[in-house]
Design a protein around this motif. Sequence first.
Motif, mmCIF file in Angstrom:
data_model
loop_
_atom_site.group_PDB
_atom_site.id
_atom_site.type_symbol
_atom_site.label_atom_id
_atom_site.label_comp_id
_atom_site.label_asym_id
_atom_site.label_seq_id
_atom_site.Cartn_x
_atom_site.Cartn_y
_atom_site.Cartn_z
ATOM 1 N N UNK A 148 36.246 52.096 94.607
ATOM 2 C CA UNK A 148 36.986 53.033 93.760
ATOM 3 C C UNK A 148 38.192 52.310 93.169
ATOM 4 N N UNK A 149 38.404 52.496 91.879
ATOM 5 C CA UNK A 149 39.566 51.986 91.168
ATOM 6 C C UNK A 149 40.274 53.174 90.528
ATOM 7 N N UNK A 150 41.494 52.944 90.094
ATOM 8 C CA UNK A 150 42.190 53.975 89.328
ATOM 9 C C UNK A 150 43.062 53.316 88.267
ATOM 10 N N UNK A 151 43.300 54.079 87.209
ATOM 11 C CA UNK A 151 44.121 53.603 86.110
ATOM 12 C C UNK A 151 45.036 54.719 85.661
ATOM 13 N N UNK A 152 46.326 54.508 85.860
ATOM 14 C CA UNK A 152 47.329 55.464 85.409
ATOM 15 C C UNK A 152 47.712 55.128 83.977
ATOM 16 N N UNK A 153 48.252 56.090 83.243
ATOM 17 C CA UNK A 153 48.636 55.847 81.849
ATOM 18 C C UNK A 153 49.595 54.660 81.728
ATOM 19 N N UNK A 154 49.276 53.743 80.833
ATOM 20 C CA UNK A 154 50.134 52.598 80.587
ATOM 21 C C UNK A 154 50.039 51.493 81.624
ATOM 22 N N UNK A 155 49.125 51.653 82.571
ATOM 23 C CA UNK A 155 48.987 50.646 83.620
ATOM 24 C C UNK A 155 47.579 50.051 83.614
ATOM 25 N N UNK A 159 47.970 64.125 98.784
ATOM 26 C CA UNK A 159 48.106 63.564 97.442
ATOM 27 C C UNK A 159 49.528 63.667 96.931
ATOM 28 N N UNK A 160 49.912 62.643 96.176
ATOM 29 C CA UNK A 160 51.248 62.549 95.613
ATOM 30 C C UNK A 160 51.140 62.502 94.085
ATOM 31 N N UNK A 161 52.205 62.863 93.388
ATOM 32 C CA UNK A 161 52.170 62.772 91.919
ATOM 33 C C UNK A 161 51.804 61.361 91.430
ATOM 34 N N UNK A 162 52.224 60.348 92.155
ATOM 35 C CA UNK A 162 51.913 58.976 91.739
ATOM 36 C C UNK A 162 50.447 58.611 91.915
ATOM 37 N N UNK A 163 49.656 59.484 92.527
ATOM 38 C CA UNK A 163 48.215 59.268 92.604
ATOM 39 C C UNK A 163 47.509 59.726 91.327
ATOM 40 N N UNK A 164 48.240 60.344 90.429
ATOM 41 C CA UNK A 164 47.657 60.799 89.167
ATOM 42 C C UNK A 164 47.117 59.621 88.373
ATOM 43 N N UNK A 165 45.845 59.687 88.014
ATOM 44 C CA UNK A 165 45.185 58.592 87.306
ATOM 45 C C UNK A 165 43.754 59.011 86.982
ATOM 46 N N UNK A 166 43.113 58.179 86.185
ATOM 47 C CA UNK A 166 41.664 58.292 86.043
ATOM 48 C C UNK A 166 41.052 57.409 87.126
ATOM 49 N N UNK A 167 40.158 57.983 87.883
ATOM 50 C CA UNK A 167 39.513 57.261 88.982
ATOM 51 C C UNK A 167 38.110 56.854 88.559
ATOM 52 N N UNK A 168 37.788 55.598 88.807
ATOM 53 C CA UNK A 168 36.482 55.050 88.463
ATOM 54 C C UNK A 168 35.793 54.519 89.720
ATOM 55 N N UNK A 169 34.513 54.760 89.833
ATOM 56 C CA UNK A 169 33.779 54.064 90.883
ATOM 57 C C UNK A 169 33.063 52.872 90.269
#
Length: 112
Positions: free
Chosen positions: A33-40, A82-92
């Motif tokens: 699992x990966x994740x990508x937050x806005x601007x990161x 869960x924390x607000x900083x976990x907000x992201x698009x999650x990809x498997x």
Amino acid sequence: QVQVVESGGGLVQPGGSLRLSCTASEDTTTMAWYRQAPGEERKVVAHILSTGSIFYADSVKGRFTISGDNAKNSVYLQMNSLKPEDTAVYYCAMWIKGYSYWGQGTQVTVSS
């Protein structure tokens, strides 16, 4: 053609839980699992090798649990506290015959 399909994202309040699921159409080895937050940039959250060895990013240790079901070519991510900083698009990402295949991404938003 290999297909990787994710499900389970959504909106949750801080402290809440979500479970992500991902299934591939063929036998897999490494599942991640990966994740990508806005601007990161996209970053690894957790992965599980065919040996059963598991890795977690420091930011999710103790809160997230990755598990796999080889019979179903599936991987899951249980996300607790869960924390607000976990907000992201999650990809498997699934490794099949030496190549990586990615899901379409699922949005996870942690907000009150």
